[in-house]
Scaffold this motif. Sequence first.
Motif, short mmCIF file in Angstrom:
data_model
loop_
_atom_site.label_atom_id
_atom_site.label_comp_id
_atom_site.label_asym_id
_atom_site.label_seq_id
_atom_site.Cartn_x
_atom_site.Cartn_y
_atom_site.Cartn_z
N CYS A 57 0.79 -1.15 -0.02
CA CYS A 57 -0.11 0.00 -0.10
C CYS A 57 0.89 1.17 0.03
CB CYS A 57 -1.09 0.05 1.34
SG CYS A 57 -1.94 1.32 1.42
N THR A 58 2.06 1.20 0.66
CA THR A 58 2.84 2.28 0.54
C THR A 58 3.43 2.65 -0.76
OG1 THR A 58 3.75 1.48 2.74
CG2 THR A 58 5.43 2.92 1.57
N ALA A 59 3.58 1.82 -1.79
CA ALA A 59 4.11 1.93 -3.08
C ALA A 59 2.70 2.75 -3.82
CB ALA A 59 4.33 0.66 -3.66
N PHE A 177 -4.85 0.33 -1.72
CA PHE A 177 -5.19 -0.97 -0.63
C PHE A 177 -3.99 -1.58 -0.28
CE2 PHE A 177 -9.07 -1.13 -3.62
CZ PHE A 177 -9.87 -0.54 -2.70
N SER A 178 -4.01 -2.34 0.76
CA SER A 178 -3.17 -3.05 1.36
C SER A 178 -3.23 -4.49 1.17
CB SER A 178 -2.40 -2.68 2.80
OG SER A 178 -1.49 -3.51 3.15
N PHE A 179 -2.40 -5.30 0.87
CA PHE A 179 -2.56 -6.82 1.05
C PHE A 179 -1.40 -7.25 1.91
CE2 PHE A 179 -4.50 -5.88 -3.41
CZ PHE A 179 -5.80 -6.04 -2.88
N THR A 182 -1.28 -8.37 7.67
CA THR A 182 -1.98 -8.13 9.03
C THR A 182 -3.45 -7.46 8.38
OG1 THR A 182 -1.08 -5.91 8.55
CG2 THR A 182 -0.09 -7.49 10.29
N LYS A 183 -3.65 -7.46 7.07
CA LYS A 183 -5.00 -7.04 6.36
C LYS A 183 -6.06 -8.28 6.38
CE LYS A 183 -3.43 -2.65 6.77
NZ LYS A 183 -2.25 -2.57 6.99
N ASN A 184 -7.01 -7.80 5.90
CA ASN A 184 -7.84 -8.80 5.81
C ASN A 184 -7.72 -9.74 4.64
OD1 ASN A 184 -9.31 -6.87 7.40
ND2 ASN A 184 -11.24 -6.95 6.42
C1 LIG Z 1 -1.37 -1.18 6.74
C2 LIG Z 1 -1.25 0.26 6.40
C3 LIG Z 1 -0.55 0.91 5.51
C4 LIG Z 1 0.60 0.33 4.92
O1 LIG Z 1 0.31 -0.80 4.07
P1 LIG Z 1 1.54 -1.61 3.43
O2 LIG Z 1 0.80 -2.69 2.52
O3 LIG Z 1 2.23 -2.42 4.51
O4 LIG Z 1 2.36 -0.69 2.82
C5 LIG Z 1 -0.63 2.20 5.13
N1 LIG Z 1 -1.81 3.20 5.43
C6 LIG Z 1 -2.57 2.35 6.69
C7 LIG Z 1 -3.93 3.11 6.96
C8 LIG Z 1 -2.54 1.02 6.97
O5 LIG Z 1 -3.21 0.31 7.84
#
Ligand SMILES: *Cc1c(COP(=O)(O)O)cnc(C)c1O
Length: 377
Positions: A57-59, A177-179, A182-184
């Motif tokens: 998600c950072t990317a 979005f983040s995969f 720790t995400k769903n």
């Molecule tokens: C987890 C998270 C991120 C970072 O996601 P990555 O996939 O680890 O880079 C960014 N913003 C929020 C709000 C998050 O919960």
Amino acid sequence: MADIPFHVAFVAGGEQTYVAQALASGRLAGNGAFTARCQQLLRDRYHAPAALLTHSCTAALEMAAMLLDCGPGDEVIVPSYTFTSTAAAFLRTGASVVFADVDPDTMMLDPADVAARITARTRAVCVVHYAGAPAPIEALGALCSNHGIALVEDAAQGLHARVGDRWLGTFGRLAAFSFHETKNIHCGLGGALLVNDATLVERAEHVWERGTNRAQFLRGQVDKYTWVELGSSFYPSELQAAFLLAQLEALDRNRQLRSAIWSAYHRRLVPLAEQGRFHLQRVPGDAVINGHAFTLRLPDETACEALRLDLASQGIAAHTHYVPLHTSPLGLRLGNRPGTLPHTERWAPTILRLPLHHALTAADIDRVCTAVEHHPT
Ligand SMILES: *Cc1c(COP(=O)(O)O)cnc(C)c1O
């Protein structure tokens, strides 16, 4: 009694089959068949002009900052109560980050506070959908369009939740979005950029493909590919995409499992909230949440830590959450000061997240709620 972990990474069931198919195909570097299938699934589900898988998600947030041409002299408004990437993605372009305060009932951006921080230099607002519930996205969208600034959604925790009939991630010009595990829904590490503004799709593909027009080359739209834009290497391998496809195919089941657990906690803990023991996050009546997290807002930090330790002593892992960015060491070096975001500063240390993952049983939920009920106040 076995310990109750805070998180267990989701397993959909089809991951091994798809990863084996990716291995057998011999095409592993990314932007292949599994990436295409994941992207099509996201586009179809969320009716977006384009979805691009990223390695995090950072990317995806970094791509958003690049696509909006943020740079020196620009200001981007973000919450302080968030993960570092929400702010860092914009900061690294040379733009300034302006932190705004949250509504203590949701721990999400307060549109009135955002409005007060808009200046002639504001280029974008990046909102976080916290804990799998919607931010006040309609109010923020109206505010941004009135001021001609871009809205970006950090939907790392917001996948497959909606407000009314609109999915989170489809309100902003761009959404991330983040995969992360720790995400769903996850593929170890991964993410996606949803491009809702069709005029940004071509450039998004260039930025994603190391600054080249290789995506158009692969579709036969140009005969050679070349360097057309400042980009980077943003996508994951086909192994991750194969793993992710199995997970994305289980989106509905994952939300159903998690939101049932969220509702079970809610039913049991509402009476304690009504007694004033803690506050529960306010969720709009027309929201469909994804059950990402269940949070308690305790009266103060001491009460929060006491409850956390009491649960830990019974083998139940509950976690606090974000340390505000504006008063972090880097936040202070950037010139931010304590005392400027009263709600964030007052309430961030009081948030406790209960265990929430697909493997929790009814007995586990009962054990957690009983421990919270019996905790001395
Ligand atoms: C987890 C998270 C991120 C970072 O996601 P990555 O996939 O680890 O880079 C960014 N913003 C929020 C709000 C998050 O919960």
